[in-house]
Design an enzyme around this catalytic site. Structure first.
Site, PDB file in Angstrom:
ATOM      1  N   ASN A 130       0.774  -8.519 -11.121  1.00  0.00           N
ATOM      2  CA  ASN A 130      -0.278  -7.521 -10.917  1.00  0.00           C
ATOM      3  C   ASN A 130       0.168  -6.184 -11.499  1.00  0.00           C
ATOM      4  OD1 ASN A 130      -1.415  -5.537  -8.179  1.00  0.00           O
ATOM      5  ND2 ASN A 130      -2.719  -6.307  -9.805  1.00  0.00           N
ATOM      6  N   CYS A 178       0.842  -1.197   0.000  1.00  0.00           N
ATOM      7  CA  CYS A 178       0.000   0.000   0.000  1.00  0.00           C
ATOM      8  C   CYS A 178       0.876   1.246   0.000  1.00  0.00           C
ATOM      9  CB  CYS A 178      -0.916   0.004   1.220  1.00  0.00           C
ATOM     10  SG  CYS A 178      -1.996   1.459   1.291  1.00  0.00           S
TER      11      CYS A 178
END
Length: 325
Positions: free
Chosen positions: A200, A100
């Site tokens: 990803n 994050c």
């Protein structure tokens, strides 16, 4: 690709996204072909304090398995305790958010902030492994910035710790979602480790997923590309199997899915919360449809389920009448 007892060939995973991948959306994506699901990330400090809102976020359903609870934090004792709380929720594995990029997480030595301190990163991972009997996986980024890409060393460290799979968002922390994902790192990381690697970043079409798999990674994780098009999982599987594209979902199918998703949201959150929090999904379901601006303007103000359902049905009838003419 194996994670503990989970064994799926070329899995398509729904990326964990805060305020997006709640239980209703995960169930929709599962129905449309997603193989691996992850909860929104949950704060370790909130979990060990039994914060009701955070405990709600990690609720899982049998219909979505295999599913992971994703946790984050920067204190070993809290992460160890949070792993036990997360296991009690009944997921199939625990995932650690080490990617994050937002300041309130990364600047507090959690999320992508761990990429600036690999010994601390290792301590956090080992604390989670101590706290659970479930398989543990990690999702992270390439590094803090372009001058400090540490992913190869980090990946080797994670495997040595006992992490059972790594999901890699191919951007640095300072990129956030800007610029292109640097897929060439997938091939390098795959050569450095023997545990499964899930790629990803910038997967928006079936062709993107195919190209990502060609880097050598074992699975593909789809994030923002699924928000407006949860059918991407079904479409990608068809493309990988046949080399051909499926017909895109019809307006009828999109409306049916929208209504089902809305019902799930209300079942999970109640009214008016389930109706209000669902508003973020209308853009995806209704994108490109005829005469939709007025419809969206009206339903975005509604607070209860039945008026929304009635307005969507009216829109369906209006479009059908137009086609009939």
């Amino acid at each position: 690709m194996k994670i503990g007892p989970i064994d799926i060939d070329r899995p398509l995973a729904l990326a964990p996204m805060e305020d997006v991948t709640d239980l209703p959306f995960r169930l929709i994506c599962k129905e449309l072909g997603a193989d691996l699901l992850y909860t929104e990330f949950a704060s370790s400090e909130a979990l060990i304090r039994d914060a009701a809102k955070t405990l709600k976020k990690i609720q899982v359903a049998d219909a979505e398995r295999p599913v992971a609870v994703q946790i984050f934090g920067g204190v070993e004792e809290s992460m160890e305790g949070a792993a036990a709380v997360a296991e009690a929720a009944g997921p199939d594995f625990i995932d650690i958010n080490c990617g994050c990029w937002v300041k309130k997480v990364a600047l507090r030595e959690a999320g992508a902030g761990l990429l600036r301190d690999l010994p601390k990163f290792e301590g956090i991972v080992r604390s989670v492994i101590r706290g659970t009997t479930l398989p543990v996986t990690v999702k992270t980024r390439l590094g803090w910035d372009q001058e400090s890409i540490v992913i190869e060393d980090a990946a080797r460290m994670l495997e040595q710790c006992g992490v059972q799979a790594l999901a890699l968002h191919c951007r640095t922390r300072d990129q956030a979602h800007r610029g292109e994902a640097q897929w060439h790192w997938l091939e390098k990381v795959k050569k450095a480790i023997s545990i499964p690697l899930i790629g990803n970043g910038d997967v928006n079409t079936p062709e993107d997923a195919k190209r990502m798999l060609e880097t050598g990674c074992d699975g593909v994780m789809i994030g923002r590309g699924a928000i407006a098009n949860p059918w991407i999982f079904r479409e990608t599987k068809h493309f990988l199997d046949t080399g051909e594209h499926m017909e895109p979902p019809s307006l009828e199918e999109k409306l049916d899915c929208c209504v089902r998703h809305l019902h799930l949201s209300v079942e999970h959150k109640g009214e008016p919360k389930g109706v209000v929090e669902f508003r973020k999904y209308y853009a995806g379901y209704l994108k490109g449809q005829p005469n939709v601006s007025k419809l969206r303007a009206e339903i975005m103000t509604m607070m209860e389920l039945e008026p929304v359902l009635a307005r969507l049905e009216k829109y369906r009838e209006e479009i059908a009448a137009t086609v009939a003419v």
